[in-house]
Design an enzyme around this catalytic site. Structure first.
Site, PDB file in Angstrom:
ATOM      1  CG  ASP A  47      -2.039   1.220   1.329  1.00 54.20           C
ATOM      2  OD1 ASP A  47      -2.901   0.879   0.822  1.00 54.20           O
ATOM      3  OD2 ASP A  47      -1.497   2.516   1.638  1.00 54.20           O
ATOM      4  CE1 TYR A  52       0.793   7.937   2.233  1.00 53.30           C
ATOM      5  CE2 TYR A  52       1.476   5.474   1.845  1.00 53.30           C
ATOM      6  CZ  TYR A  52       0.566   6.274   2.332  1.00 53.30           C
ATOM      7  OH  TYR A  52      -0.514   5.946   2.769  1.00 53.30           O
ATOM      8  CE  LYS A  77      -3.682   4.684   0.717  1.00 54.25           C
ATOM      9  NZ  LYS A  77      -2.229   4.292   0.920  1.00 54.25           N
ATOM     10  CG  HIS A 110      -4.147  10.068   0.300  1.00 52.68           C
ATOM     11  ND1 HIS A 110      -2.500   9.996   0.003  1.00 52.68           N
ATOM     12  CD2 HIS A 110      -4.130   9.555   1.463  1.00 52.68           C
ATOM     13  CE1 HIS A 110      -2.049   9.542   1.052  1.00 52.68           C
ATOM     14  NE2 HIS A 110      -2.881   9.371   1.956  1.00 52.68           N
ATOM     15  CG  LEU A 192       0.934  -2.281  13.838  1.00 55.45           C
ATOM     16  CD1 LEU A 192       2.428  -2.557  13.661  1.00 55.45           C
ATOM     17  CD2 LEU A 192       0.262  -3.565  14.545  1.00 55.45           C
ATOM     18  CB  ILE A 239      -2.034  -1.553   4.949  1.00 56.64           C
ATOM     19  CG1 ILE A 239      -2.666  -0.294   5.664  1.00 56.64           C
ATOM     20  CG2 ILE A 239      -2.255  -2.207   3.810  1.00 56.64           C
ATOM     21  CD1 ILE A 239      -2.741   0.845   4.568  1.00 56.64           C
ATOM     22  CE  LYS A 241       7.396   2.830   8.342  1.00 61.93           C
ATOM     23  NZ  LYS A 241       8.476   3.158   9.395  1.00 61.93           N
ATOM     24  CB  SER A 242       7.804  -2.644   9.862  1.00 64.80           C
ATOM     25  OG  SER A 242       9.063  -3.024  10.531  1.00 64.80           O
ATOM     26  CB  VAL A 243      11.567   0.286   7.188  1.00 63.83           C
ATOM     27  CG1 VAL A 243      10.597   1.022   6.639  1.00 63.83           C
ATOM     28  CG2 VAL A 243      11.888   0.758   8.480  1.00 63.83           C
ATOM     29  NE  ARG A 247      10.128  -3.155  15.263  1.00 62.94           N
ATOM     30  CZ  ARG A 247      10.281  -1.922  15.705  1.00 62.94           C
ATOM     31  NH1 ARG A 247      10.164  -0.994  14.914  1.00 62.94           N
ATOM     32  NH2 ARG A 247      10.730  -1.791  16.952  1.00 62.94           N
ATOM     33  CG  ASN A 251       4.243  -6.528  11.812  1.00 58.90           C
ATOM     34  OD1 ASN A 251       4.420  -6.873  13.033  1.00 58.90           O
ATOM     35  ND2 ASN A 251       4.460  -5.508  11.355  1.00 58.90           N
TER      36      ASN A 251
HETATM   37  P1  A2P Z   1       9.296   0.434  12.097  1.00 58.42           P
HETATM   38  O1  A2P Z   1       8.905   0.713  10.664  1.00 58.42           O
HETATM   39  O2  A2P Z   1      10.744   0.971  12.494  1.00 58.42           O
HETATM   40  O3  A2P Z   1       9.456  -0.956  12.198  1.00 58.42           O
HETATM   41  P2  A2P Z   1       1.109   1.516  11.868  1.00 58.42           P
HETATM   42  O4  A2P Z   1       1.207   0.500  10.906  1.00 58.42           O
HETATM   43  O5  A2P Z   1       0.071   1.521  12.972  1.00 58.42           O
HETATM   44  O6  A2P Z   1       1.397   3.174  11.244  1.00 58.42           O
HETATM   45  O7  A2P Z   1       2.658   1.428  12.799  1.00 58.42           O
HETATM   46  C1  A2P Z   1       3.698   1.627  12.361  1.00 58.42           C
HETATM   47  C2  A2P Z   1       4.646   1.775  13.636  1.00 58.42           C
HETATM   48  O8  A2P Z   1       4.994   0.768  14.150  1.00 58.42           O
HETATM   49  C3  A2P Z   1       6.076   2.013  12.908  1.00 58.42           C
HETATM   50  O9  A2P Z   1       6.618   3.127  13.759  1.00 58.42           O
HETATM   51  C4  A2P Z   1       6.743   0.628  13.143  1.00 58.42           C
HETATM   52  O10 A2P Z   1       8.003   0.994  13.060  1.00 58.42           O
HETATM   53  C5  A2P Z   1       6.332   0.102  14.116  1.00 58.42           C
HETATM   54  N1  A2P Z   1       6.194  -1.413  14.130  1.00 58.42           N
HETATM   55  C6  A2P Z   1       5.758  -2.021  12.896  1.00 58.42           C
HETATM   56  N2  A2P Z   1       5.682  -3.329  13.000  1.00 58.42           N
HETATM   57  C7  A2P Z   1       6.260  -3.450  14.456  1.00 58.42           C
HETATM   58  C8  A2P Z   1       6.396  -4.666  15.341  1.00 58.42           C
HETATM   59  N3  A2P Z   1       6.098  -5.782  14.967  1.00 58.42           N
HETATM   60  N4  A2P Z   1       6.763  -4.405  16.520  1.00 58.42           N
HETATM   61  C9  A2P Z   1       7.160  -2.993  17.052  1.00 58.42           C
HETATM   62  N5  A2P Z   1       6.868  -2.107  16.264  1.00 58.42           N
HETATM   63  C10 A2P Z   1       6.653  -2.187  15.025  1.00 58.42           C
END
Ligand code: A2P
Length: 291
Positions: A47, A52, A77, A110, A192, A239, A241-243, A247, A251
Site C-alpha cells: 500500500d 509518500y 492514492k 487519498h 498498530l 496495512i 508499516k515496518s521497514v 518486524r 507481522n
Molecule cells: P518500524 O517501521 O521502525 O518497524 P502503523 O502501521 O500503525 O502505522 O504502525 C507503524 C509503526 O509501528 C512504525 O513506527 C513501525 O516502526 C512500528 N512497528 C511495525 N511493526 C512492528 C512490530 N512488529 N513491533 C514493534 N513495532 C512495530
C-alpha cells in the site's frame, strides 16, 4: 509461509487482508522492505500513495522480488492537489509511470477535501480509469458516511474500499456498519497505533499498552501480532508499516493463532474514540483553491 486470506471486493476483485504499508519509509527503506516482504516474508499486498514519494521504490522492490507482478496487489492514492477532472487522470498516469506498472490493483482518493464538487469530479475520473484498465478497483480513503453517500449518488460505481484510521482505540463502529450496508470493504491505516512522531505523539502507546501486552503474553505472541489479529478477526484489511525485516516477518506470522472472546473484550476496553491522525473534515493539505 501461510497464504494471506483474501477479501472479495464489491466488483469481484480479491484483496489480501494483510498488506505492507510504506508511509514515511524513505525510498531506500521502501525498496528493501517491499522486496523482503514479497520475496522472503510472503506478502502479496503493498500500500503506497503518490504523497509518500516512494512509488518508484515500490516498483523497484516488486521487480526485485522476482514474484510475478500479477501475484502482488498494489494500491496507490491520488493526492489532494490532483483532485478534479483536469488533474486526476495525468496524476494517475504519473503514479503508474513511477511504479513502472501498466495498472494498479486499487487506486484511492487519498483525502476527501472540502470541495464537494471537485471530489465528485475526481471520483468520476477514477471511474474512467477503471474503465480504461488503469486500475482493477477504485475506492476512497478518509471518507465520512456523508461523503460516501454523495459519491455513491453521483457516480455509477460504489467505492470498493474506504481506507481510514482504525485501531482498537478508534474502531470506527458506525462508519464500518454503514460500509457493510453498501458493500464497501474497510481498510485500517495505523492499525498498530501509528508511528511515533507521525501526528505529534512521541511514542506509540498502543504497542506498549499493558492490556495488549497481557493478551500477547497469553498467546506467546508480540503486541503487534495481537493487534493485527484483531483487525483480521474484525474482517478488516490491515496495512501495518515496518521497514525492519524481523518486524515485517513477524507481522505476517498471524495466521496460526486466534484471539478468543475474552481477548476481544479486553481489547474492546481500549476504545477511547480518539483519533491519532487528522480529522478528514479538517484535512485539506495541498488542495488547490477553488476557482
Ligand atoms: P518500524 O517501521 O521502525 O518497524 P502503523 O502501521 O500503525 O502505522 O504502525 C507503524 C509503526 O509501528 C512504525 O513506527 C513501525 O516502526 C512500528 N512497528 C511495525 N511493526 C512492528 C512490530 N512488529 N513491533 C514493534 N513495532 C512495530
Amino acid at each position: 509461509m501461510a497464504d494471506t486470506p483474501v477479501i472479495t471486493l464489491n466488483n469481484g476483485v480479491e484483496i489480501p487482508q494483510l498488506g505492507l504499508g510504506v508511509w514515511q519509509a524513505s525510498p531506500a527503506e521502501t525498496e528493501a522492505a517491499v522486496r523482503f516482504a514479497i520475496a522472503e516474508a510472503g506478502y502479496r499486498h503493498i500500500d503506497t500513495a503518490a504523497a509518500y514519494r516512494n512509488e518508484e521504490a515500490v516498483g523497484r522492490g516488486i521487480a526485485a522480488s522476482r514474484v510475478p507482478r500479477d501475484e502482488v496487489f498494489v494500491t496507490t492514492k491520488l493526492w489532494n492537489s490532483d483532485h478534479g477532472a483536469d488533474r486526476a487522470r495525468p496524476a494517475l498516469d504519473a503514479s503508474l509511470r513511477r511504479l513502472g506498472l501498466d495498472h494498479v490493483d486499487l487506486v484511492l482518493i487519498h483525502w476527501p477535501l472540502q470541495d464537494a464538487a471537485r471530489r465528485i469530479e475526481t471520483w468520476l475520473a477514477l471511474e474512467a480509469a477503471l474503465e480504461a484498465g488503469k486500475a482493477r478497483a477504485i475506492g476512497v480513503s478518509n471518507f465520512t458516511t456523508e461523503q460516501l453517500e454523495e459519491v455513491i449518488a453521483a457516480g455509477s460505481i460504489v467505492p470498493a474500499v474506504n481506507q481510514v484510521e482504525l485501531h482498537v482505540r478508534f474502531p470506527q463502529q458506525s462508519l464500518r456498519a454503514f460500509c457493510r450496508t453498501r458493500g464497501i470493504a474497510v481498510e485500517s491505516w495505523s492499525p498498530l497505533g501509528g508511528a511515533p512522531g507521525s501526528w505529534g505523539g512521541e511514542t506509540n502507546t498502543l504497542l506498549g499498552d499493558p492490556i495488549v501486552a497481557g493478551v500477547a503474553r497469553r498467546h506467546e505472541r508480540s503486541p503487534a501480532q495481537v493487534l493485527i489479529r484483531w483487525h483480521l478477526q474484525q474482517g478488516l484489511i490491515a496495512i501495518p508499516k515496518s521497514v525492519h525485516p524481523d518486524r515485517i516477518r513477524q507481522n505476517i506470522e498471524v495466521f496460526d493463532f486466534e484471539l478468543d472472546a475474552g481477548d476481544l473484550v479486553a481489547l474492546a476496553s481500549l476504545e477511547t474514540g480518539e483519533r491519532i491522525g487528522a480529522d478528514p473534515l479538517e484535512a485539506n493539505w495541498g488542495a488547490r483553491p477553488t476557482s
